[in-house]
Design a protein around this motif. Structure first.
Motif, PDB file in Angstrom:
ATOM      1  N   LYS A 110       0.830  -1.218   0.000  1.00  0.00           N
ATOM      2  CA  LYS A 110       0.000   0.000   0.000  1.00  0.00           C
ATOM      3  C   LYS A 110       0.857   1.258   0.000  1.00  0.00           C
ATOM      4  CE  LYS A 110      -3.915  -2.126   2.360  1.00  0.00           C
ATOM      5  NZ  LYS A 110      -4.568  -2.346   3.659  1.00  0.00           N
ATOM      6  N   LEU A 111       2.123   1.093   0.367  1.00  0.00           N
ATOM      7  CA  LEU A 111       3.018   2.239   0.536  1.00  0.00           C
ATOM      8  C   LEU A 111       3.923   2.450  -0.677  1.00  0.00           C
ATOM      9  CD1 LEU A 111       3.417   4.065   3.065  1.00  0.00           C
ATOM     10  CD2 LEU A 111       5.401   2.683   3.611  1.00  0.00           C
ATOM     11  N   THR A 112       4.378   1.343  -1.251  1.00  0.00           N
ATOM     12  CA  THR A 112       5.329   1.453  -2.371  1.00  0.00           C
ATOM     13  C   THR A 112       5.200   0.265  -3.310  1.00  0.00           C
ATOM     14  OG1 THR A 112       7.665   1.607  -2.977  1.00  0.00           O
ATOM     15  CG2 THR A 112       7.165   0.362  -0.989  1.00  0.00           C
ATOM     16  N   LYS A 113       5.421   0.518  -4.585  1.00  0.00           N
ATOM     17  CA  LYS A 113       5.410  -0.556  -5.588  1.00  0.00           C
ATOM     18  C   LYS A 113       6.840  -1.026  -5.869  1.00  0.00           C
ATOM     19  CE  LYS A 113       0.991  -0.447  -6.283  1.00  0.00           C
ATOM     20  NZ  LYS A 113       0.623  -0.437  -4.883  1.00  0.00           N
ATOM     21  N   SER A 114       7.814  -0.310  -5.310  1.00  0.00           N
ATOM     22  CA  SER A 114       9.219  -0.613  -5.579  1.00  0.00           C
ATOM     23  C   SER A 114       9.767  -1.590  -4.540  1.00  0.00           C
ATOM     24  CB  SER A 114      10.023   0.687  -5.572  1.00  0.00           C
ATOM     25  OG  SER A 114      11.351   0.443  -5.934  1.00  0.00           O
ATOM     26  N   VAL A 115       9.381  -2.872  -4.687  1.00  0.00           N
ATOM     27  CA  VAL A 115       9.790  -3.906  -3.729  1.00  0.00           C
ATOM     28  C   VAL A 115      10.513  -5.040  -4.465  1.00  0.00           C
ATOM     29  CG1 VAL A 115       8.998  -5.578  -2.011  1.00  0.00           C
ATOM     30  CG2 VAL A 115       7.837  -3.371  -2.216  1.00  0.00           C
ATOM     31  N   SER A 116      11.757  -5.305  -4.085  1.00  0.00           N
ATOM     32  CA  SER A 116      12.523  -6.424  -4.655  1.00  0.00           C
ATOM     33  C   SER A 116      12.478  -7.583  -3.663  1.00  0.00           C
ATOM     34  CB  SER A 116      13.990  -6.025  -4.858  1.00  0.00           C
ATOM     35  OG  SER A 116      14.086  -4.950  -5.747  1.00  0.00           O
ATOM     36  N   LYS A 117      12.146  -8.767  -4.153  1.00  0.00           N
ATOM     37  CA  LYS A 117      12.060  -9.927  -3.263  1.00  0.00           C
ATOM     38  C   LYS A 117      13.219 -10.882  -3.511  1.00  0.00           C
ATOM     39  CE  LYS A 117       7.081  -9.715  -2.616  1.00  0.00           C
ATOM     40  NZ  LYS A 117       5.776 -10.332  -2.857  1.00  0.00           N
ATOM     41  N   ASN A 118      13.762 -11.391  -2.388  1.00  0.00           N
ATOM     42  CA  ASN A 118      14.850 -12.388  -2.406  1.00  0.00           C
ATOM     43  C   ASN A 118      16.157 -11.888  -3.016  1.00  0.00           C
ATOM     44  OD1 ASN A 118      13.214 -14.344  -1.137  1.00  0.00           O
ATOM     45  ND2 ASN A 118      12.213 -14.721  -3.105  1.00  0.00           N
ATOM     46  N   LYS A 119      16.276 -10.577  -3.154  1.00  0.00           N
ATOM     47  CA  LYS A 119      17.579 -10.020  -3.545  1.00  0.00           C
ATOM     48  C   LYS A 119      17.650  -8.579  -3.049  1.00  0.00           C
ATOM     49  CE  LYS A 119      16.721  -8.231  -8.240  1.00  0.00           C
ATOM     50  NZ  LYS A 119      15.273  -8.132  -8.286  1.00  0.00           N
ATOM     51  N   SER A 120      18.879  -8.139  -2.762  1.00  0.00           N
ATOM     52  CA  SER A 120      19.078  -6.778  -2.269  1.00  0.00           C
ATOM     53  C   SER A 120      19.367  -5.866  -3.463  1.00  0.00           C
ATOM     54  CB  SER A 120      20.247  -6.761  -1.283  1.00  0.00           C
ATOM     55  OG  SER A 120      20.427  -5.465  -0.774  1.00  0.00           O
ATOM     56  N   ALA A 121      18.364  -5.066  -3.848  1.00  0.00           N
ATOM     57  CA  ALA A 121      18.534  -4.155  -4.985  1.00  0.00           C
ATOM     58  C   ALA A 121      19.603  -3.118  -4.627  1.00  0.00           C
ATOM     59  CB  ALA A 121      17.219  -3.471  -5.306  1.00  0.00           C
ATOM     60  N   PRO A 122      20.484  -2.740  -5.582  1.00  0.00           N
ATOM     61  CA  PRO A 122      21.606  -1.840  -5.282  1.00  0.00           C
ATOM     62  C   PRO A 122      21.201  -0.450  -4.781  1.00  0.00           C
ATOM     63  CG  PRO A 122      21.408  -2.240  -7.653  1.00  0.00           C
ATOM     64  CD  PRO A 122      20.493  -3.197  -6.977  1.00  0.00           C
ATOM     65  N   ASP A 123      19.981  -0.009  -5.126  1.00  0.00           N
ATOM     66  CA  ASP A 123      19.570   1.337  -4.693  1.00  0.00           C
ATOM     67  C   ASP A 123      18.537   1.286  -3.563  1.00  0.00           C
ATOM     68  OD1 ASP A 123      17.635   0.192  -6.223  1.00  0.00           O
ATOM     69  OD2 ASP A 123      17.229   1.961  -7.476  1.00  0.00           O
ATOM     70  N   SER A 124      18.495   0.168  -2.834  1.00  0.00           N
ATOM     71  CA  SER A 124      17.509   0.020  -1.747  1.00  0.00           C
ATOM     72  C   SER A 124      17.715   1.052  -0.644  1.00  0.00           C
ATOM     73  CB  SER A 124      17.609  -1.370  -1.118  1.00  0.00           C
ATOM     74  OG  SER A 124      17.097  -2.334  -1.984  1.00  0.00           O
ATOM     75  N   GLU A 125      16.585   1.633  -0.201  1.00  0.00           N
ATOM     76  CA  GLU A 125      16.627   2.541   0.960  1.00  0.00           C
ATOM     77  C   GLU A 125      16.343   1.761   2.242  1.00  0.00           C
ATOM     78  OE1 GLU A 125      14.433   6.434  -0.238  1.00  0.00           O
ATOM     79  OE2 GLU A 125      13.776   4.863  -1.620  1.00  0.00           O
ATOM     80  N   TRP A 126      15.559   0.677   2.092  1.00  0.00           N
ATOM     81  CA  TRP A 126      15.196  -0.161   3.239  1.00  0.00           C
ATOM     82  C   TRP A 126      15.367  -1.624   2.855  1.00  0.00           C
ATOM     83  CZ3 TRP A 126      14.098   2.452   7.624  1.00  0.00           C
ATOM     84  CH2 TRP A 126      13.743   3.796   7.486  1.00  0.00           C
ATOM     85  N   ILE A 127      16.086  -2.370   3.686  1.00  0.00           N
ATOM     86  CA  ILE A 127      16.257  -3.810   3.462  1.00  0.00           C
ATOM     87  C   ILE A 127      15.692  -4.532   4.686  1.00  0.00           C
ATOM     88  CG2 ILE A 127      17.893  -5.699   3.079  1.00  0.00           C
ATOM     89  CD1 ILE A 127      19.863  -3.523   2.014  1.00  0.00           C
ATOM     90  N   PHE A 128      14.791  -5.481   4.446  1.00  0.00           N
ATOM     91  CA  PHE A 128      14.247  -6.304   5.524  1.00  0.00           C
ATOM     92  C   PHE A 128      14.774  -7.717   5.345  1.00  0.00           C
ATOM     93  CE2 PHE A 128      11.378  -2.750   5.352  1.00  0.00           C
ATOM     94  CZ  PHE A 128      11.106  -2.504   6.690  1.00  0.00           C
ATOM     95  N   PHE A 129      15.454  -8.205   6.383  1.00  0.00           N
ATOM     96  CA  PHE A 129      16.103  -9.516   6.330  1.00  0.00           C
ATOM     97  C   PHE A 129      15.518 -10.392   7.436  1.00  0.00           C
ATOM     98  CE2 PHE A 129      20.134 -11.880   7.745  1.00  0.00           C
ATOM     99  CZ  PHE A 129      19.887 -12.954   6.893  1.00  0.00           C
ATOM    100  N   SER A 130      14.845 -11.473   7.037  1.00  0.00           N
ATOM    101  CA  SER A 130      14.244 -12.389   8.004  1.00  0.00           C
ATOM    102  C   SER A 130      15.255 -13.467   8.381  1.00  0.00           C
ATOM    103  CB  SER A 130      12.998 -13.033   7.378  1.00  0.00           C
ATOM    104  OG  SER A 130      12.456 -13.981   8.263  1.00  0.00           O
ATOM    105  N   ALA A 131      15.657 -13.476   9.656  1.00  0.00           N
ATOM    106  CA  ALA A 131      16.660 -14.440  10.139  1.00  0.00           C
ATOM    107  C   ALA A 131      16.024 -15.341  11.194  1.00  0.00           C
ATOM    108  CB  ALA A 131      17.856 -13.701  10.725  1.00  0.00           C
ATOM    109  N   ASP A 132      15.850 -16.608  10.863  1.00  0.00           N
ATOM    110  CA  ASP A 132      15.228 -17.550  11.799  1.00  0.00           C
ATOM    111  C   ASP A 132      16.244 -18.277  12.669  1.00  0.00           C
ATOM    112  OD1 ASP A 132      12.666 -16.973  10.944  1.00  0.00           O
ATOM    113  OD2 ASP A 132      12.752 -18.423   9.312  1.00  0.00           O
ATOM    114  N   SER A 133      17.528 -18.191  12.285  1.00  0.00           N
ATOM    115  CA  SER A 133      18.568 -18.891  13.053  1.00  0.00           C
ATOM    116  C   SER A 133      19.895 -18.146  12.912  1.00  0.00           C
ATOM    117  CB  SER A 133      18.732 -20.318  12.534  1.00  0.00           C
ATOM    118  OG  SER A 133      19.270 -20.283  11.214  1.00  0.00           O
ATOM    119  N   THR A 134      20.857 -18.486  13.752  1.00  0.00           N
ATOM    120  CA  THR A 134      22.171 -17.836  13.670  1.00  0.00           C
ATOM    121  C   THR A 134      22.849 -18.170  12.348  1.00  0.00           C
ATOM    122  OG1 THR A 134      23.067 -19.697  14.942  1.00  0.00           O
ATOM    123  CG2 THR A 134      22.604 -17.677  16.160  1.00  0.00           C
ATOM    124  N   GLU A 135      22.503 -19.324  11.765  1.00  0.00           N
ATOM    125  CA  GLU A 135      23.084 -19.695  10.460  1.00  0.00           C
ATOM    126  C   GLU A 135      22.703 -18.658   9.400  1.00  0.00           C
ATOM    127  OE1 GLU A 135      23.329 -23.155  12.959  1.00  0.00           O
ATOM    128  OE2 GLU A 135      21.597 -21.916  12.447  1.00  0.00           O
TER     129      GLU A 135
END
Length: 202
Positions: A110-135
């Motif tokens: 609802k906020l933005t259409k500029s969302v890259s999934k499963n890769k970190s886009a080079p011009d990202s302003e916000w990166i969300f990384f889901s970490a379920d384990s220390t690995e």
């Protein structure tokens, strides 16, 4: 990590000095007795003469907060949305690494259409990384290298688990050369820690 105030609290016939902590969805008190009041259970919240008065189904809780009472009342009555707490702006460039709940994806959509999934886009302003384990945290150096300027990385990890703790996430983020600046409750089961590139390296 909310606002913390040393105060006197009253609950029924009990009264005690202690610490009141305003979290994102609950208020806690630790003194001679302990209280945990979820915002969702509060029937009314009033600030009167420096007292925060919270009426719940179990009874009335009164916190002597002084000038802070009105500010806390407003935060309880009008809590920020998750997206507001995370700071994501309209039309921001966002990258998602890992799995996220459909509700969060909908909020982002609802906020933005500029969302890259499963890769970190080079011009990202916000990166969300889901970490379920220390690995999972082994991916942090690579993610850190992809960040530019004032880009922010939110690491989202499970609450109250032994296999990945806040200290694990902090240690991994700092080891990857990032600086931790904020923590928020992401959901009922997950916490989010925010990291940025130190100013000296931008």
């Amino acid at each position: 990590m909310g606002s913390e105030v040393q105060c006197t609290a009253r609950w029924g016939k009990q009264e005690s000095e202690g610490k009141a902590l305003l979290e994102t969805s609950e208020i806690l008190f630790r003194g001679d007795f302990r209280l945990k009041i979820a915002f969702a259970t509060i029937k009314s919240a009033k600030a009167v003469d420096g007292e925060l008065r919270l009426q719940t189904a179990e009874g009335l809780a009164v916190f002597h907060l002084g000038a802070t009472a009105e500010k806390w009342r407003d935060k309880i009555l009008h809590p920020k949305s998750r997206i507001e707490k995370l700071g994501v702006k309209t039309e921001a460039k966002v990258s998602l690494l890992g799995d996220f709940d459909p509700e969060f994806l909908d909020e982002l959509g609802k906020l933005t259409k500029s969302v890259s999934k499963n890769k970190s886009a080079p011009d990202s302003e916000w990166i969300f990384f889901s970490a379920d384990s220390t690995e999972n945290l082994a991916a942090l150096p690579k993610i850190s290298r992809s960040m530019k300027g004032a880009a922010a990385l939110w690491i989202v990890y499970p609450k109250g688990q032994k296999h990945i703790t806040e200290n694990d996430v902090l240690r991994a983020g700092r080891k990857a050369g990032l600086k931790d600046v904020k923590v928020v409750g992401f959901s009922s089961t997950n916490t989010a820690l925010k990291f940025v590139i130190p100013l000296s390296r931008r």
